[in-house]
Design a protein around this motif. Structure first.
Motif, PDB file in Angstrom:
ATOM      1  N   ARG A  11       0.829  -1.184   0.000  1.00  0.00           N
ATOM      2  CA  ARG A  11       0.000   0.000   0.000  1.00  0.00           C
ATOM      3  C   ARG A  11       0.869   1.242   0.000  1.00  0.00           C
ATOM      4  NH1 ARG A  11      -3.355   0.065   4.946  1.00  0.00           N
ATOM      5  NH2 ARG A  11      -1.632  -1.025   5.901  1.00  0.00           N
ATOM      6  N   PRO A  12       1.139   1.758  -1.203  1.00  0.00           N
ATOM      7  CA  PRO A  12       1.905   3.013  -1.205  1.00  0.00           C
ATOM      8  C   PRO A  12       1.064   4.128  -0.628  1.00  0.00           C
ATOM      9  CG  PRO A  12       1.159   2.470  -3.418  1.00  0.00           C
ATOM     10  CD  PRO A  12       0.767   1.335  -2.545  1.00  0.00           C
ATOM     11  N   ILE A  13       1.619   4.802   0.333  1.00  0.00           N
ATOM     12  CA  ILE A  13       0.855   5.874   0.946  1.00  0.00           C
ATOM     13  C   ILE A  13       0.799   7.058  -0.011  1.00  0.00           C
ATOM     14  CG2 ILE A  13       0.831   7.474   2.886  1.00  0.00           C
ATOM     15  CD1 ILE A  13       1.952   5.212   4.577  1.00  0.00           C
ATOM     16  N   ARG A  14       1.840   7.188  -0.902  1.00  0.00           N
ATOM     17  CA  ARG A  14       1.762   8.218  -1.916  1.00  0.00           C
ATOM     18  C   ARG A  14       1.328   7.574  -3.225  1.00  0.00           C
ATOM     19  NH1 ARG A  14       2.782  12.180  -0.965  1.00  0.00           N
ATOM     20  NH2 ARG A  14       2.841  12.965  -0.093  1.00  0.00           N
ATOM     21  N   LEU A  16       1.626   7.411  -7.160  1.00  0.00           N
ATOM     22  CA  LEU A  16       2.684   7.787  -8.081  1.00  0.00           C
ATOM     23  C   LEU A  16       2.197   8.765  -9.132  1.00  0.00           C
ATOM     24  CD1 LEU A  16       4.592   4.450  -8.574  1.00  0.00           C
ATOM     25  CD2 LEU A  16       5.075   6.323  -7.046  1.00  0.00           C
ATOM     26  N   VAL A  24       4.285  14.636   3.474  1.00  0.00           N
ATOM     27  CA  VAL A  24       4.274  13.297   4.056  1.00  0.00           C
ATOM     28  C   VAL A  24       3.264  13.280   5.187  1.00  0.00           C
ATOM     29  CG1 VAL A  24       5.634  11.555   5.243  1.00  0.00           C
ATOM     30  CG2 VAL A  24       6.684  12.993   3.500  1.00  0.00           C
ATOM     31  N   LEU A  36       7.941  15.980  -1.008  1.00  0.00           N
ATOM     32  CA  LEU A  36       8.408  14.808  -1.721  1.00  0.00           C
ATOM     33  C   LEU A  36       8.435  15.069  -3.208  1.00  0.00           C
ATOM     34  CD1 LEU A  36       6.449  11.916  -0.019  1.00  0.00           C
ATOM     35  CD2 LEU A  36       8.765  12.651   0.392  1.00  0.00           C
ATOM     36  N   ALA A  37       9.333  14.446  -3.849  1.00  0.00           N
ATOM     37  CA  ALA A  37       9.299  14.405  -5.305  1.00  0.00           C
ATOM     38  C   ALA A  37       8.809  13.019  -5.703  1.00  0.00           C
ATOM     39  CB  ALA A  37      10.687  14.667  -5.863  1.00  0.00           C
ATOM     40  N   LEU A 260      11.123   2.322  -7.594  1.00  0.00           N
ATOM     41  CA  LEU A 260       9.790   2.694  -7.138  1.00  0.00           C
ATOM     42  C   LEU A 260       9.870   3.374  -5.782  1.00  0.00           C
ATOM     43  CD1 LEU A 260       6.732   2.478  -7.584  1.00  0.00           C
ATOM     44  CD2 LEU A 260       6.798   0.360  -6.276  1.00  0.00           C
ATOM     45  N   GLY A 261       9.400   4.591  -5.737  1.00  0.00           N
ATOM     46  CA  GLY A 261       9.387   5.323  -4.486  1.00  0.00           C
ATOM     47  C   GLY A 261      10.567   6.241  -4.285  1.00  0.00           C
TER      48      GLY A 261
END
Lengths: 262, 518
Positions: A11-14, A16, A24, A36-37, A260-261
């Motif tokens: 579960r990506p909290i951000r 993409l 954040v 964040l970038a 990723l990330g």
């Protein structure tokens, strides 16, 4: 009846594909930079053109030569070189101790055909093992390129300042250096193959030996894009070129996206 | 008519079935004596997502079933002990069993379909054993000497004899063909190797034994249960007889040489091995066989207390079976160079495992505009690499279906390598420019200290962190490997420009270094 378990949750909290910047959310640790970038989608990256003649990748790493690569993003560039050789239909090999931490999922994402990539795990701490394995492979004449990963565990000094377990694949020093490099150079020329050495040296340092034909010093930095997101700019500067074929050319510039990330 | 006379009258029709049920499980029990008393399982691979292939009775009683994932089985039975059993190990044990049974008859045939079954022709052995009962008891004794449990059944027709063996333990001599058919008919279908779908259908139809299946009309079997079941039934017909095919077992080829005086000089040892090797290869040539594997055992000088030292043994497999000495000697030289000898060698023993010699194939070159590369040369090079560094050092990456990064791949030993397909790199230009940076992963995540605010602390310090991205195991994995994992992954940019791949483990409330972007 037992059913197959559902794959674990990722579960990506951000997201993409979210717009430019986002903060954040908690429970991020206090003090972490909130801006964040975002990682780019494949295909979004662009190449910054060189100011002068830009060389193809395999021109920068000519066959019949020993090429040393030092600095940041060595493994990424090394993987890209091997993938370019594989694209010509030639098998390739990566020589490293197990502590080098090769991560095959990323190698596959970088374009390497894992079924056609030989990985030789040489013993830790034996400076002769890597060159010996390279010689055995190159003598077959059956490989287009061999990469000798001499960077050691993680390819960088320890994150916490301590030295992690795992010895550096040291190469023989002194007169032994010229001996093994000389043997390999002859084999490379005979079989029209490439030997790429990922060196633990710093860009401003000396090359591994007198018979290293080309030395590339890499630097890598994050570049923010005006439209949001960022890329990683990998710059390769030729610090040594015995043949002179590469002199006068612009530093090769590659633009890559992070994992990723990242 | 007494038993021996009755046996003699039907001697020409006899065949003996040696059945070792659940052979992989029995191999596991033999190879792991410390696991005695524990529920056992054979798994496809030694990783959590591997399938369970076979289970012991105690494991089955705890709810473990074939087809489960290893991790799921562990969560049910915490005392479970499981490991893979390779086909090579199974073949080794079968060869051992066949070799032992050759003492009881010169005609031994390993079954081609069932790894657990060996057929023996007891004909002509009555003069030695007086009765089939005694012969069969000897055969059963061989099983016990090999620490195996199974059945020895002497009958007439293969399929029926095997069916009796599947429902038997110990020894059984079938008195007549009618006795054989009657006993076979009582064998539960669950003990026979029918397709799974057929088992379910037969169970639905209320059929439980082989006799009930064989009683069905032949035409109906083919239509309702399929051709495979029909063939299975046909094999049980009394008139169905398979000729005995004795498996030729080449005599082992061995050579020993004493080293006097004892020596540890590699060149001189190689010279001794060379002489013995030529003799081995000559013996192979006489049998029109090639060298498949060469096993070398070095006996060492005793230490000062006259305590014997363990022997040093290794195996070498040439890229291709043949009778040429130089390639094999090259492998021996590479291995001797890598060996550490704690003492001088007093004796060398060579064991040659024969193999058939295959014809060579033409190699077509591939690749656009590139030099053609010889795959056979690469295979030979790989065998030299294995000789120099060990079989486990020459590998290829295999991606695994697991989410923790350290478990998402494994290194698979290889003897050959594929040739990559040539592709137009120019057409892939834009995609190539978007290729990602690669990471290096720590085999075991390394703990990181934290500062007073709970941030990970590094030298040089971290300037920026990107994340978190959560990886979390499922609710079903309460115990065992992979249970209760909750990781928040971050990318941490350090002051010197290094990009670290770290995570915060919620269960342990600690930071770890997973790897680095390189």
């Amino acid at each position: 009846m037992f059913s197959h378990p559902i794959p674990p949750v990722l579960r990506p909290i951000r997201l993409l594909s979210a717009p430019a910047r986002a903060t954040v959310p908690s429970p991020a640790p206090a003090g972490v930079d909130g801006s964040l970038a975002l990682a780019l989608r494949p295909g979004d990256a662009e190449v910054v053109p060189g100011r002068e003649r830009a060389l193809g990748l395999l021109e920068t790493v000519p066959s019949g030569r020993i090429v040393e690569i030092c600095g940041r993003a060595r493994a990424s560039v090394g993987a890209h070189i091997l993938a370019a050789v594989q694209a010509r239909g030639e098998p390739v090999a990566w020589i490293a101790p197990r502590s080098a931490g090769l991560f095959p999922p990323d190698l596959a994402a970088a374009g390497l055909d894992l079924d056609a990539l030989l990985v030789v795990h040489v013993p830790e701490g034996d400076p002769r093992a890597g060159p010996k394995a390279a010689e055995l492979l190159l003598r077959t004449g059956a490989l287009g390129a061999v990469l000798l990963d001499a960077t050691g565990a993680l390819g960088a000094p320890s994150a916490s300042g301590r030295r992690e377990a795992g010895a550096v694949v040291r190469t023989p020093s002194g007169s032994a250096t010229t001996a093994w490099q000389g043997r390999l150079l002859g084999i490379l020329r005979e079989h029209d193959a490439r030997l790429v050495i990922l060196s633990p040296g710093e860009p401003a340092g000396e090359s591994l030996g007198p018979l290293v034909s080309v030395r590339l010093a890499l630097s890598c930095r994050r570049v923010e894009r005006a439209e949001g997101g960022h890329v990683f700019e990998v710059r390769a500067r030729v610090t040594k070129d015995k043949s002179g074929a590469l002199s006068g050319s612009a530093p090769r510039l590659e633009v890559r996206r992070g994992p990723l990330g990242a | 008519m007494d038993r021996s006379a009755r046996d003699g009258a039907a001697a020409s029709l006899r065949i003996a079935c040696i059945d070792v049920p659940a052979l992989p499980l029995q191999i596991l029990r033999r190879d792991r004596p410390t696991w005695a008393g524990h529920p056992l399982a054979v798994v496809a691979e030694d990783r959590p997502q591997a399938s369970v292939l076979a289970v012991s009775k105690s494991a089955r009683a705890l709810g473990v079933r074939p087809g489960m994932r290893y991790a799921a089985a562990l969560s049910i039975a915490r005392e479970l002990r499981a490991a893979p059993v390779s086909p090579r190990r199974i073949a080794e044990l079968r060869a051992e069993l066949v070799g032992a049974l050759l003492r009881l008859s010169p005609r031994v045939e390993p079954d081609r379909e069932h790894a657990s079954v060996v057929w023996v022709d007891p004909t002509g052995m009555l003069a030695l054993f007086e009765s089939y009962e005694r012969w069969a008891q000897s055969a059963h004794g061989i099983l016990e000497s090999l620490d195996l449990t199974g059945a020895v059944v002497v009958g007439w027709q293969r399929a029926l004899t095997l069916a009796v063996a599947r429902g038997t333990r110990g020894v059984r001599i079938l008195e007549s063909a009618a006795d054989e058919r009657a006993r076979a008919s009582r064998t539960p279908l669950g003990k026979l190797e029918l397709p799974l779908a057929a088992h379910e259908t037969l169970h639905t139809l209320g059929l439980r034994t082989l006799g009930e299946l064989l009683a069905l009309p032949r035409d109906e079997i083919a239509v309702r249960l399929g051709p495979e079941v029909a063939r299975f039934v046909d094999r049980h017909a009394p008139v169905h007889r398979t000729p005995f095919e004795v498996a030729p077992l080449p005599d082992p080829i061995e050579m020993e040489a004493d080293i006097d005086p004892p020596d540890d000089d590699r060149a001189r040892l190689l010279f001794c091995i060379k002489g013995a090797l030529h003799a081995l290869l000559s013996a192979l040539a006489a049998r029109r066989l090639g060298l498949g594997t060469l096993r070398i055992v070095l006996a060492l000088e005793r230490d000062v207390g006259l305590v014997p030292r363990p022997e040093v043994a290794f195996e070498l497999t040439p890229a291709r079976a043949g009778r040429d000495a130089p390639p094999v000697l090259e492998l021996v030289r590479l291995r001797l160079e890598a060996l550490t000898l704690p003492a001088r060698v007093v004796r060398i023993a060579l064991f040659a495992v024969p193999s058939t010699i295959e014809g060579t194939q033409l190699v077509l070159s591939a690749g656009t505009g590139a030099r053609s590369r010889d795959p056979d040369a690469l295979t030979r090079g790989l065998s030299r690499l294995r000789a120099a560094f060990g079989d486990e050092a020459v590998t290829r990456a295999q991606l695994m279906d697991a989410w923790p990064p350290e478990a998402s791949f494994r290194w698979e030993p290889v003897r050959t390598l594929s040739t990559p397909a040539a592709r137009d790199a120019a057409a892939e230009g834009s995609a190539a420019q978007a290729t990602p940076l690669v990471r290096r992963v720590l085999l075991e995540p390394c703990p990181l200290p934290a500062d007073t605010s709970g941030r990970p602390r590094t030298v040089p310090p971290i300037l920026r962190m990107t994340g978190p991205y959560r990886l979390q195991s499922g609710w079903w994995a309460k115990t065992g490997w992979g249970a209760g994992i909750v990781r928040d992954y971050w990318y941490a940019e350090r002051g010197d420009g290094a990009l670290l791949w770290i995570f915060h483990d919620a269960a342990r409330s600690a930071w770890f270094l997973q790897g680095i972007v390189d």
